[in-house]
Scaffold this motif. Structure first.
Motif, PDB file in Angstrom:
ATOM      1  N   MET B 324       0.853  -1.188   0.000  1.00 29.62           N
ATOM      2  CA  MET B 324       0.000   0.000   0.000  1.00 29.62           C
ATOM      3  C   MET B 324       0.889   1.239   0.000  1.00 29.62           C
ATOM      4  SD  MET B 324      -2.814   1.291   2.763  1.00 29.62           S
ATOM      5  CE  MET B 324      -4.033   0.038   2.569  1.00 29.62           C
ATOM      6  N   PRO B 325       0.710   2.136  -0.958  1.00 32.03           N
ATOM      7  CA  PRO B 325       1.573   3.326  -0.987  1.00 32.03           C
ATOM      8  C   PRO B 325       1.206   4.297   0.134  1.00 32.03           C
ATOM      9  CG  PRO B 325       0.108   3.268  -2.910  1.00 32.03           C
ATOM     10  CD  PRO B 325      -0.269   2.126  -2.042  1.00 32.03           C
ATOM     11  N   LYS B 326       2.074   5.294   0.302  1.00 29.42           N
ATOM     12  CA  LYS B 326       1.810   6.320   1.313  1.00 29.42           C
ATOM     13  C   LYS B 326       0.568   7.075   0.913  1.00 29.42           C
ATOM     14  CE  LYS B 326       6.483   7.364   2.817  1.00 29.42           C
ATOM     15  NZ  LYS B 326       7.512   8.376   2.999  1.00 29.42           N
ATOM     16  N   ARG B 327      -0.215   7.495   1.898  1.00 30.15           N
ATOM     17  CA  ARG B 327      -1.442   8.249   1.621  1.00 30.15           C
ATOM     18  C   ARG B 327      -1.127   9.630   1.048  1.00 30.15           C
ATOM     19  NH1 ARG B 327      -7.176   7.209   3.365  1.00 30.15           N
ATOM     20  NH2 ARG B 327      -7.090   5.062   3.972  1.00 30.15           N
ATOM     21  N   LYS B 328       0.066  10.096   1.357  1.00 28.68           N
ATOM     22  CA  LYS B 328       0.436  11.412   0.837  1.00 28.68           C
ATOM     23  C   LYS B 328       0.547  11.368  -0.680  1.00 28.68           C
ATOM     24  CE  LYS B 328       2.761  13.051   4.946  1.00 28.68           C
ATOM     25  NZ  LYS B 328       3.993  13.465   5.579  1.00 28.68           N
ATOM     26  N   ASP B 329       0.944  10.193  -1.220  1.00 34.45           N
ATOM     27  CA  ASP B 329       0.958  10.030  -2.683  1.00 34.45           C
ATOM     28  C   ASP B 329      -0.450   9.633  -3.083  1.00 34.45           C
ATOM     29  OD1 ASP B 329       4.041   8.260  -2.187  1.00 34.45           O
ATOM     30  OD2 ASP B 329       3.719  10.387  -2.611  1.00 34.45           O
ATOM     31  N   TRP B 330      -1.356  10.610  -3.000  1.00 40.76           N
ATOM     32  CA  TRP B 330      -2.763  10.266  -3.082  1.00 40.76           C
ATOM     33  C   TRP B 330      -3.140   9.637  -4.407  1.00 40.76           C
ATOM     34  CZ3 TRP B 330      -5.982  12.233  -6.801  1.00 40.76           C
ATOM     35  CH2 TRP B 330      -5.442  13.270  -7.579  1.00 40.76           C
ATOM     36  N   LYS B 331      -2.492  10.060  -5.492  1.00 34.65           N
ATOM     37  CA  LYS B 331      -2.835   9.517  -6.809  1.00 34.65           C
ATOM     38  C   LYS B 331      -2.419   8.046  -6.893  1.00 34.65           C
ATOM     39  CE  LYS B 331      -3.046  11.370 -11.460  1.00 34.65           C
ATOM     40  NZ  LYS B 331      -2.498  12.301 -12.429  1.00 34.65           N
ATOM     41  N   LEU B 332      -1.218   7.805  -6.388  1.00 40.41           N
ATOM     42  CA  LEU B 332      -0.688   6.432  -6.368  1.00 40.41           C
ATOM     43  C   LEU B 332      -1.582   5.555  -5.510  1.00 40.41           C
ATOM     44  CD1 LEU B 332       2.019   5.675  -7.732  1.00 40.41           C
ATOM     45  CD2 LEU B 332       3.057   5.648  -5.492  1.00 40.41           C
ATOM     46  N   TRP B 333      -2.012   6.134  -4.372  1.00 43.31           N
ATOM     47  CA  TRP B 333      -2.842   5.396  -3.430  1.00 43.31           C
ATOM     48  C   TRP B 333      -4.189   5.061  -4.057  1.00 43.31           C
ATOM     49  CZ3 TRP B 333      -7.471   5.678  -0.837  1.00 43.31           C
ATOM     50  CH2 TRP B 333      -7.607   4.817   0.251  1.00 43.31           C
ATOM     51  N   GLN B 334      -4.755   6.012  -4.788  1.00 46.49           N
ATOM     52  CA  GLN B 334      -6.046   5.776  -5.447  1.00 46.49           C
ATOM     53  C   GLN B 334      -5.928   4.676  -6.487  1.00 46.49           C
ATOM     54  OE1 GLN B 334      -7.476   9.679  -6.868  1.00 46.49           O
ATOM     55  NE2 GLN B 334      -9.296   9.185  -5.705  1.00 46.49           N
ATOM     56  N   GLU B 335      -4.853   4.733  -7.256  1.00 48.56           N
ATOM     57  CA  GLU B 335      -4.648   3.706  -8.301  1.00 48.56           C
ATOM     58  C   GLU B 335      -4.461   2.346  -7.664  1.00 48.56           C
ATOM     59  OE1 GLU B 335      -2.428   6.795 -11.345  1.00 48.56           O
ATOM     60  OE2 GLU B 335      -1.308   5.099 -10.517  1.00 48.56           O
ATOM     61  N   TRP B 336      -3.684   2.316  -6.581  1.00 51.43           N
ATOM     62  CA  TRP B 336      -3.443   1.046  -5.899  1.00 51.43           C
ATOM     63  C   TRP B 336      -4.753   0.488  -5.370  1.00 51.43           C
ATOM     64  CZ3 TRP B 336      -4.430  -0.779  -1.042  1.00 51.43           C
ATOM     65  CH2 TRP B 336      -3.808  -1.995  -0.689  1.00 51.43           C
ATOM     66  N   PHE B 337      -5.555   1.359  -4.765  1.00 49.92           N
ATOM     67  CA  PHE B 337      -6.815   0.932  -4.177  1.00 49.92           C
ATOM     68  C   PHE B 337      -7.756   0.394  -5.248  1.00 49.92           C
ATOM     69  CE2 PHE B 337      -9.836   0.653  -0.866  1.00 49.92           C
ATOM     70  CZ  PHE B 337     -11.059   1.057  -1.356  1.00 49.92           C
ATOM     71  N   LYS B 338      -7.801   1.060  -6.373  1.00 49.95           N
ATOM     72  CA  LYS B 338      -8.671   0.635  -7.472  1.00 49.95           C
ATOM     73  C   LYS B 338      -8.262  -0.743  -7.987  1.00 49.95           C
ATOM     74  CE  LYS B 338     -10.729   3.516 -11.080  1.00 49.95           C
ATOM     75  NZ  LYS B 338     -10.489   4.640 -11.979  1.00 49.95           N
ATOM     76  N   GLU B 339      -6.955  -0.919  -8.071  1.00 49.84           N
ATOM     77  CA  GLU B 339      -6.423  -2.162  -8.644  1.00 49.84           C
ATOM     78  C   GLU B 339      -6.551  -3.323  -7.663  1.00 49.84           C
ATOM     79  OE1 GLU B 339      -2.463  -1.479 -10.426  1.00 49.84           O
ATOM     80  OE2 GLU B 339      -2.151  -3.604  -9.950  1.00 49.84           O
ATOM     81  N   ASN B 340      -6.402  -3.051  -6.382  1.00 48.99           N
ATOM     82  CA  ASN B 340      -6.308  -4.132  -5.392  1.00 48.99           C
ATOM     83  C   ASN B 340      -7.529  -4.319  -4.524  1.00 48.99           C
ATOM     84  OD1 ASN B 340      -3.291  -5.072  -5.436  1.00 48.99           O
ATOM     85  ND2 ASN B 340      -3.247  -2.842  -5.581  1.00 48.99           N
ATOM     86  N   ARG B 341      -8.547  -3.506  -4.782  1.00 50.57           N
ATOM     87  CA  ARG B 341      -9.714  -3.531  -3.908  1.00 50.57           C
ATOM     88  C   ARG B 341     -10.298  -4.930  -3.735  1.00 50.57           C
ATOM     89  NH1 ARG B 341     -13.996   0.959  -5.362  1.00 50.57           N
ATOM     90  NH2 ARG B 341     -13.646  -0.016  -7.366  1.00 50.57           N
ATOM     91  N   ASN B 342     -10.379  -5.658  -4.863  1.00 43.58           N
ATOM     92  CA  ASN B 342     -11.018  -6.969  -4.807  1.00 43.58           C
ATOM     93  C   ASN B 342     -10.017  -8.122  -4.834  1.00 43.58           C
ATOM     94  OD1 ASN B 342     -13.584  -5.864  -4.715  1.00 43.58           O
ATOM     95  ND2 ASN B 342     -13.632  -5.608  -6.924  1.00 43.58           N
ATOM     96  N   LYS B 343      -8.758  -7.799  -4.564  1.00 44.22           N
ATOM     97  CA  LYS B 343      -7.750  -8.873  -4.586  1.00 44.22           C
ATOM     98  C   LYS B 343      -7.386  -9.261  -3.157  1.00 44.22           C
ATOM     99  CE  LYS B 343      -5.480  -7.520  -8.875  1.00 44.22           C
ATOM    100  NZ  LYS B 343      -4.289  -6.923  -9.462  1.00 44.22           N
ATOM    101  N   ALA B 344      -6.754 -10.426  -3.035  1.00 45.01           N
ATOM    102  CA  ALA B 344      -6.239 -10.843  -1.721  1.00 45.01           C
ATOM    103  C   ALA B 344      -5.133  -9.874  -1.314  1.00 45.01           C
ATOM    104  CB  ALA B 344      -5.705 -12.265  -1.803  1.00 45.01           C
ATOM    105  N   GLN B 345      -5.099  -9.533  -0.021  1.00 47.65           N
ATOM    106  CA  GLN B 345      -4.093  -8.577   0.458  1.00 47.65           C
ATOM    107  C   GLN B 345      -3.308  -9.176   1.614  1.00 47.65           C
ATOM    108  OE1 GLN B 345      -6.092  -4.895   1.351  1.00 47.65           O
ATOM    109  NE2 GLN B 345      -6.873  -4.685  -0.720  1.00 47.65           N
ATOM    110  N   TRP B 368      -0.686 -12.481   7.743  1.00 45.22           N
ATOM    111  CA  TRP B 368      -1.850 -13.234   7.272  1.00 45.22           C
ATOM    112  C   TRP B 368      -2.302 -12.644   5.942  1.00 45.22           C
ATOM    113  CZ3 TRP B 368      -2.182  -9.313  10.697  1.00 45.22           C
ATOM    114  CH2 TRP B 368      -3.172  -8.356  10.492  1.00 45.22           C
ATOM    115  N   THR B 369      -3.199 -13.343   5.282  1.00 46.27           N
ATOM    116  CA  THR B 369      -3.689 -12.860   3.990  1.00 46.27           C
ATOM    117  C   THR B 369      -5.183 -12.632   4.088  1.00 46.27           C
ATOM    118  OG1 THR B 369      -2.032 -14.228   2.878  1.00 46.27           O
ATOM    119  CG2 THR B 369      -3.814 -13.341   1.523  1.00 46.27           C
ATOM    120  N   GLN B 370      -5.577 -11.420   3.789  1.00 39.90           N
ATOM    121  CA  GLN B 370      -7.026 -11.156   3.720  1.00 39.90           C
ATOM    122  C   GLN B 370      -7.524 -11.710   2.396  1.00 39.90           C
ATOM    123  OE1 GLN B 370      -8.274  -7.027   4.408  1.00 39.90           O
ATOM    124  NE2 GLN B 370      -9.871  -7.308   2.876  1.00 39.90           N
ATOM    125  N   PRO B 371      -8.465 -12.668   2.422  1.00 38.15           N
ATOM    126  CA  PRO B 371      -8.909 -13.262   1.156  1.00 38.15           C
ATOM    127  C   PRO B 371      -9.515 -12.205   0.239  1.00 38.15           C
ATOM    128  CG  PRO B 371      -9.744 -14.483   3.038  1.00 38.15           C
ATOM    129  CD  PRO B 371      -9.152 -13.232   3.576  1.00 38.15           C
TER     130      PRO B 371
END
Lengths: 235, 538
Positions: B324-345, B368-371
């Motif tokens: 998960m990127p830093k929240r300060k890199d908000w654009k990066l964080w948004q892209e990461w969230f969009k891409e990984n929202r429905n993936k295992a983390q 641990w892994t969040q399914p």
């Protein structure tokens, strides 16, 4: 001389509205003050449990307050100013149109600009000696020792005058609408509409300089149009 | 004479500009309000009856179920560093102490079940941000409304719950003024303490945060007053303003407390401390009993959840999600969230012990892994969201294209989000915030439709204004105006320029009455024939 005579005439015409607004503001404001004074004792208590967190919002001056003129009188001052502004504009700019007496107003031995200036000056004087004087009286009374637990802030006094000035904005908007020769379903009411929007922005500002800037912008948009429309109006 | 004419021309243009502004402001307000109403009302007719947005989750494998349980469980550490997973079934009715809990070890093997109040272990409790008000809330109090602006007034309370003193924060002077119960001035309180004279009191810095509590032995509130660089504890009953921490220019970013205020029985076993983080990512620990300050040597790459606990020993808990990127890199964080929202983390939590010098020693860790989230939205909710989107696109087709350009600029510059990635504009001025809200929610969502409509409006304006033209510059101005503001611009043009037209007596084409000559043939307006009895024209 002529200006003074015209000014007296305008003030005479505004007198009933001025007196009505002043009496309403004074009477109801006094009742609200008295009602708040009776609850002064209640506001001198503070309920809390030792060893507990407190929401900092409880420290809002108005919440557990004190006899500041703000809470009861502010909305009354606001409404009174708006009402006075609408009444004066109606008397000065709508009534001649409805009663078809513009010719009597305008065809005098003075220029139109003088006539318009006397109307605007009369309105300003009404706001100052009507709600203005009563507001100063209320503020002075609240500042007296023993009346309020803590003296009201100086800023509140200025804000009261800002609320009075909002009445002038409404006056200017209503005057422009009254002078407009457009149909009511086209742009006739735009003056009033614009003054309403300006009013909204004035009371939304967090600092006094921003308030003044918004008011100046509002007046500088309305006043030139009033002047131009009045000078060119076919009567 | 010439000067009079110049001044008349200037005033004429000034009033013309004022008129255009007035009409435009009124019309754009109406257009935007109507757009908002349409966007708000139409989707409500399609609001699904079933509030549950998602279908039942598909069956997880045994391993995934265990990982899911671990993910949902609360992670608690014992004083010796042992990790327990505490599972509390959802129950909003029973009192918290009476709720049933299940305690598991690191591998999710059961250890104990029973009521919370009977649990056999005492866990480390972690620092947390206290509730309070920010500088923005305080500025909001300054709004000039019909009930006037407000400020903070902190009371000093007697044993009988009566207010004996009131300390008012003077917003523009940045210190407190105290009054007794009779309204008489007591003195002033600033960062340099109490003073009877106004000339001696110093102002506080720009305020960041305030939190308050009532101590156990008194009823008078005590406040923590956080400014940009300093943290004070102010006790108005004692007229005391204690400087707890000075960041010396590094700016305090966050303050978290643990048992500092000594409220609530849960925290009584913990050593009181304040955990401060500065904007340059330095962590400080202010301890009490005895008083000490420790600079925590937390690695620079740690940027997710950092929490502190302290008894005889000091612990740091660090938890987060891998990648998960830093929240300060908000654009990066948004892209990461969009891409990984429905993936295992992949997630982790680790415990470190802190020595006297602030160095960290690892004690325990759990990974641990969040399914993956495979739940799907119900069809009716998908339909509802589609209708919302279509309504939004249709309604905002009438929005000014200029909004789209400005919105794009603001979005690219990241101005809609604060440094934590939350929707909160970086500007503090309320007027600019309002404009940005309008831009964000009412900018054209469907650019093709918006531009097409704008083009149609411009063509209509051209068709309308061509026979009425006086100067070309005026025509170009209105075309550009309508091109920038779409429907609001078009209505403004029509409100101000719908003048009557006649047929030219010479060429027969349409012309307006605003100029003396016909723009097509140059012919003048027809003059009535002079008659002998015509006193004026003869």
């Amino acid at each position: 001389m002529r200006f003074t005579a015209l000014l007296k005439k305008e003030l005479r015409e505004c007198l009933p509205w001025l007196l009505t607004a002043t009496v309403i503001f004074l009477l109801i404001g006094t009742v609200l003050f008295q009602e708040r004074a009776q609850r002064n004792d209640y506001y001198s208590n503070w309920q809390t449990n030792p060893g507990s967190e407190i929401s900092a919002y409880r420290f809002k001056g108005s919440r557990f307050s004190q006899l500041d003129p703000q809470i009861p009188v502010g909305p009354l001052l606001f409404v009174t100013s708006i009402g006075l502004g609408l009444s004066l504009a109606g008397r000065g700019f709508w009534m001649p149109g409805l009663s078809r007496t513009w010719s009597f107003t305008v065809h005098r031995s003075v220029g139109r600009m003088t006539i318009l200036t006397t109307k605007i000056c009369a309105a300003c004087i009404c706001f100052v000696i009507g709600p203005g004087l009563v507001w100063m009286l209320f503020y002075w009374y609240a500042s007296r020792p023993g009346v309020s637990p803590i003296p009201p802030r100086g800023r509140v006094f200025i804000e009261g005058w800002i609320l009075i000035a909002t009445g002038l904005i409404v006056y200017a908007g209503a005057a422009l609408s009254g002078l407009s020769s457009a149909k009511w379903y086209t742009t006739k009411m735009f003056g009033l509409g614009f003054s309403s929007i300006s009013l909204f922005f004035v009371i939304l500002q967090r600092s006094l300089p921003e308030c003044f800037i918004v008011m100046i912008i509002g007046f500088s948009i309305l006043l030139p149009q009033i002047i131009n429309t009045f000078l060119k109006k076919e009567l | 004479m010439e000067q009079n004419m110049i001044s008349q021309n200037i005033s004429k243009y000034f009033q013309a500009t004022a008129k255009i502004l007035m009409v435009f402001i009124v019309l754009i307000t109406i257009v935007l309000i109507l757009e908002g109403i349409i966007m708000g009302i139409i989707p409500t007719f399609f609001y699904p009856e079933d509030r549950d947005r998602f279908l039942a989750e598909p069956e997880l494998t045994e391993i995934e179920q265990k990982q899911q349980q671990i993910n949902k469980a609360q992670k608690h550490f014992l004083y010796d560093g042992t990790l327990h997973l505490v599972h509390e079934p959802e129950d909003r009715i029973t009192h918290i102490d009476e709720r049933k809990i299940e305690i598991y070890d690191k591998n999710y093997d059961p250890l104990w079940t029973g009521k919370r109040k009977d649990k056999p272990h005492s866990y480390l409790s972690w620092s947390r941000s206290p509730q309070g008000i920010t500088s923005e809330n305080l500025k909001d109090m300054q709004t000039v409304t019909p009930v006037f602006s407000d400020t903070l007034v902190i009371p000093v309370i007697s044993e009988k719950s009566r207010i004996v003193q009131r300390w008012r924060y003077e917003h523009n002077k940045k210190y407190f003024t105290g009054y007794d119960s009779g309204g008489k001035l007591i003195g002033y309180l600033g960062p340099n303490g109490f003073s009877k004279s106004e000339s001696q009191v110093e102002p506080f810095e720009e305020l960041s945060y305030i939190t308050a509590w009532t101590p156990k032995k008194t009823l008078s509130p005590v406040i923590l007053w956080q400014t940009k660089n300093q943290l004070f504890q102010i006790n108005f009953a004692d007229h005391d303003c204690e400087l707890l921490f000075d960041a010396q220019g590094r700016q305090i970013d966050r303050v978290m407390l643990n048992n500092w205020r000594q409220i609530g029985p849960e925290y009584s076993s913990n050593r009181p401390f304040i955990h401060l983080k500065t904007k340059n990512e330095k962590h400080f620990l202010l301890l009490r009993d005895p008083s000490r300050q420790i600079v925590l040597k937390i690695p620079q790459e740690w940027y997710q959840g950092i929490y502190i606990a302290a008894r005889d020993r000091i612990f740091v808990k660090y938890q987060g999600t891998k990648g998960m990127p830093k929240r300060k890199d908000w654009k990066l964080w948004q892209e990461w969230f969009k891409e990984n929202r429905n993936k295992a983390q992949e997630k982790w939590v680790e415990l470190h012990e802190v020595d006297d010098a602030g160095n960290l020693t690892p004690v325990n860790r759990l990974d641990w892994t969040q399914p993956a989230n495979r739940s799907q939205k119900r069809p009716e909710w998908k339909k509802y969201e589609k209708i919302q989107t279509i309504t939004n696109k249709c309604a905002t087709s009438f929005s000014p294209p200029l909004f789209g350009l400005v919105n794009k600029y603001f979005a690219e510059k990241g101005l809609y989000y604060d440094v934590h990635g939350r929707y909160r504009q970086r500007f503090r001025n309320l007027n600019i915030k309002m404009i940005m809200d309008i831009l964000l929610f009412l900018h054209p969502a469907y650019r093709a439709a918006n531009l097409s409509l704008t083009l149609i409006m411009m063509c209509l304006v051209f068709w309308h204004s061509w026979p009425r033209r006086t100067w070309y510059i005026r025509l170009i101005f209105w075309l550009v105006f309508v091109g920038l503001f779409n429907l609001a611009g078009f209505l403004t043009y029509m409100a101000l320029n719908h003048t009557p037209i006649i047929r030219c007596s010479e060429c027969g084409k349409k012309r307006s009455l605003e100029r003396a000559d016909c723009p097509q043939c140059g012919g003048l307006l027809a003059v009535p024939e002079k008659r002998s009895t015509d006193l004026i024209m003869a």
